[in-house]
Write a protein that holds these residues in place. Structure first.
Motif, PDB file in Angstrom:
ATOM      1  N   MET A  28     -50.217 -52.112 -11.223  1.00  0.00           N
ATOM      2  CA  MET A  28     -50.497 -52.504  -9.837  1.00  0.00           C
ATOM      3  C   MET A  28     -51.962 -52.895  -9.664  1.00  0.00           C
ATOM      4  SD  MET A  28     -47.763 -52.584  -8.097  1.00  0.00           S
ATOM      5  CE  MET A  28     -48.405 -52.679  -6.457  1.00  0.00           C
ATOM      6  N   LYS A  29     -52.881 -52.172 -10.313  1.00  0.00           N
ATOM      7  CA  LYS A  29     -54.298 -52.538 -10.245  1.00  0.00           C
ATOM      8  C   LYS A  29     -54.535 -53.914 -10.832  1.00  0.00           C
ATOM      9  CE  LYS A  29     -56.739 -48.124 -10.171  1.00  0.00           C
ATOM     10  NZ  LYS A  29     -57.658 -47.239 -10.893  1.00  0.00           N
ATOM     11  N   MET A  30     -53.895 -54.184 -11.970  1.00  0.00           N
ATOM     12  CA  MET A  30     -54.050 -55.499 -12.602  1.00  0.00           C
ATOM     13  C   MET A  30     -53.524 -56.600 -11.685  1.00  0.00           C
ATOM     14  SD  MET A  30     -53.051 -54.599 -16.553  1.00  0.00           S
ATOM     15  CE  MET A  30     -52.718 -56.285 -16.944  1.00  0.00           C
ATOM     16  N   TYR A  31     -52.370 -56.346 -11.055  1.00  0.00           N
ATOM     17  CA  TYR A  31     -51.808 -57.338 -10.146  1.00  0.00           C
ATOM     18  C   TYR A  31     -52.728 -57.586  -8.950  1.00  0.00           C
ATOM     19  CZ  TYR A  31     -49.046 -59.377  -6.457  1.00  0.00           C
ATOM     20  OH  TYR A  31     -48.624 -60.177  -5.433  1.00  0.00           O
ATOM     21  N   LEU A  32     -53.211 -56.526  -8.325  1.00  0.00           N
ATOM     22  CA  LEU A  32     -54.078 -56.678  -7.153  1.00  0.00           C
ATOM     23  C   LEU A  32     -55.386 -57.375  -7.504  1.00  0.00           C
ATOM     24  CD1 LEU A  32     -53.468 -53.261  -5.380  1.00  0.00           C
ATOM     25  CD2 LEU A  32     -52.652 -55.509  -4.675  1.00  0.00           C
ATOM     26  N   GLU A  33     -55.938 -57.064  -8.670  1.00  0.00           N
ATOM     27  CA  GLU A  33     -57.170 -57.729  -9.099  1.00  0.00           C
ATOM     28  C   GLU A  33     -56.926 -59.222  -9.323  1.00  0.00           C
ATOM     29  OE1 GLU A  33     -60.180 -57.624 -12.893  1.00  0.00           O
ATOM     30  OE2 GLU A  33     -59.183 -55.755 -12.286  1.00  0.00           O
ATOM     31  N   HIS A  34     -55.823 -59.541  -9.957  1.00  0.00           N
ATOM     32  CA  HIS A  34     -55.475 -60.954 -10.170  1.00  0.00           C
ATOM     33  C   HIS A  34     -55.252 -61.663  -8.833  1.00  0.00           C
ATOM     34  CE1 HIS A  34     -53.648 -64.518 -11.872  1.00  0.00           C
ATOM     35  NE2 HIS A  34     -52.593 -64.323 -11.102  1.00  0.00           N
ATOM     36  N   HIS A  35     -54.600 -60.976  -7.907  1.00  0.00           N
ATOM     37  CA  HIS A  35     -54.330 -61.559  -6.582  1.00  0.00           C
ATOM     38  C   HIS A  35     -55.621 -61.831  -5.824  1.00  0.00           C
ATOM     39  CE1 HIS A  35     -51.937 -62.556  -3.119  1.00  0.00           C
ATOM     40  NE2 HIS A  35     -52.623 -61.699  -2.372  1.00  0.00           N
ATOM     41  N   ARG A  36     -56.597 -60.930  -5.911  1.00  0.00           N
ATOM     42  CA  ARG A  36     -57.894 -61.136  -5.234  1.00  0.00           C
ATOM     43  C   ARG A  36     -58.632 -62.325  -5.821  1.00  0.00           C
ATOM     44  NH1 ARG A  36     -58.922 -55.409  -6.099  1.00  0.00           N
ATOM     45  NH2 ARG A  36     -57.774 -54.356  -4.475  1.00  0.00           N
ATOM     46  N   LYS A  37     -58.584 -62.486  -7.123  1.00  0.00           N
ATOM     47  CA  LYS A  37     -59.281 -63.601  -7.774  1.00  0.00           C
ATOM     48  C   LYS A  37     -58.666 -64.943  -7.391  1.00  0.00           C
ATOM     49  CE  LYS A  37     -60.946 -61.206 -11.879  1.00  0.00           C
ATOM     50  NZ  LYS A  37     -60.798 -61.086 -13.343  1.00  0.00           N
ATOM     51  N   THR A  38     -57.351 -65.022  -7.371  1.00  0.00           N
ATOM     52  CA  THR A  38     -56.698 -66.294  -7.049  1.00  0.00           C
ATOM     53  C   THR A  38     -56.726 -66.600  -5.562  1.00  0.00           C
ATOM     54  OG1 THR A  38     -54.546 -65.204  -6.943  1.00  0.00           O
ATOM     55  CG2 THR A  38     -55.168 -66.214  -9.047  1.00  0.00           C
ATOM     56  N   ALA A  39     -56.814 -65.587  -4.711  1.00  0.00           N
ATOM     57  CA  ALA A  39     -56.834 -65.819  -3.257  1.00  0.00           C
ATOM     58  C   ALA A  39     -58.122 -66.522  -2.843  1.00  0.00           C
ATOM     59  CB  ALA A  39     -56.685 -64.511  -2.504  1.00  0.00           C
ATOM     60  N   GLY A  40     -59.228 -66.241  -3.501  1.00  0.00           N
ATOM     61  CA  GLY A  40     -60.499 -66.886  -3.169  1.00  0.00           C
ATOM     62  C   GLY A  40     -60.531 -68.346  -3.561  1.00  0.00           C
ATOM     63  N   LYS A  41     -59.741 -68.746  -4.558  1.00  0.00           N
ATOM     64  CA  LYS A  41     -59.721 -70.124  -5.036  1.00  0.00           C
ATOM     65  C   LYS A  41     -58.773 -71.013  -4.249  1.00  0.00           C
ATOM     66  CE  LYS A  41     -60.766 -68.853  -9.778  1.00  0.00           C
ATOM     67  NZ  LYS A  41     -60.262 -68.830 -11.160  1.00  0.00           N
ATOM     68  N   LYS A  42     -57.930 -70.409  -3.436  1.00  0.00           N
ATOM     69  CA  LYS A  42     -56.937 -71.174  -2.701  1.00  0.00           C
ATOM     70  C   LYS A  42     -57.622 -72.123  -1.712  1.00  0.00           C
ATOM     71  CE  LYS A  42     -53.217 -69.057  -1.184  1.00  0.00           C
ATOM     72  NZ  LYS A  42     -52.335 -68.260  -0.323  1.00  0.00           N
ATOM     73  N   LYS A  43     -57.313 -73.392  -1.827  1.00  0.00           N
ATOM     74  CA  LYS A  43     -57.892 -74.389  -0.931  1.00  0.00           C
ATOM     75  C   LYS A  43     -56.955 -74.564   0.262  1.00  0.00           C
ATOM     76  CE  LYS A  43     -60.002 -78.898  -0.909  1.00  0.00           C
ATOM     77  NZ  LYS A  43     -60.297 -80.098  -1.665  1.00  0.00           N
TER      78      LYS A  43
END
Length: 158
Positions: free
Chosen positions: A28-43
């Motif tokens: 779950m930590k890995m998923y949430l960390e990945h989600h935070r990284k990709t959410a900032g890149k969303k245009k």
């Protein structure tokens, strides 16, 4: 429908010989960390603030829109993926809204605005269903009156 929008489901696949709380927590930590990284890149496209729009570096242009048309314009702008910001001009009565958009989007915004104006004109020319029903009732009453006033022909005329 509202419940479907508010509730989200996450599918998480874990390969593990033994599934315990620590493995699930790490996944779950890995998923949430990945989600935070990709959410900032969303245009994103659509409604934004004037500050963000000006901060992108391109020239900004404006269009005036009245309050009654603002929601229709937002729908059309989202359809064409236009970055825009809306600012209310309180100095006039009734208040007008200024729509800011990038100067590079001028061709797209002109096409979107044409569609927006066409849709509004189409709505203005449309007759409401209630008015059409009232006309139909009046015509039905008039046709019944005509039928009652007719007298059948009872005899020969020369």
């Amino acid at each position: 429908m509202q419940e479907e929008v508010t509730q989200k489901t996450v599918a998480l696949m874990i390969k593990s010989a033994r599934l315990d709380a620590n493995v699930l927590r790490a996944a779950m930590k890995m998923y949430l960390e990945h989600h935070r990284k990709t959410a900032g890149k969303k245009k994103t496209h659509g409604k934004t603030t004037v500050k963000n729009l000006v901060g992108k570096g391109a020239g900004v242009s404006t269009i005036e829109v009245t309050e009654s048309n603002i929601k229709d314009f937002e729908r059309t702008a989202r359809k064409y993926n236009i970055d825009f910001a809306i600012k209310k001009d309180k100095s006039t009565e009734p208040p007008k809204y200024l729509v800011f958009f990038h100067g590079k989007d001028a061709d797209v915004i002109s096409q979107a605005f044409k569609e927006f104006v066409y849709g509004n004109e189409k709505k203005k020319n449309r007759v409401s269903i209630r008015k059409r029903l009232m006309r139909a009732k009046e015509q039905a009453v008039q046709s019944k009156d005509r039928e009652r006033n007719r007298e059948p022909d009872r005899g020969q005329s020369l």
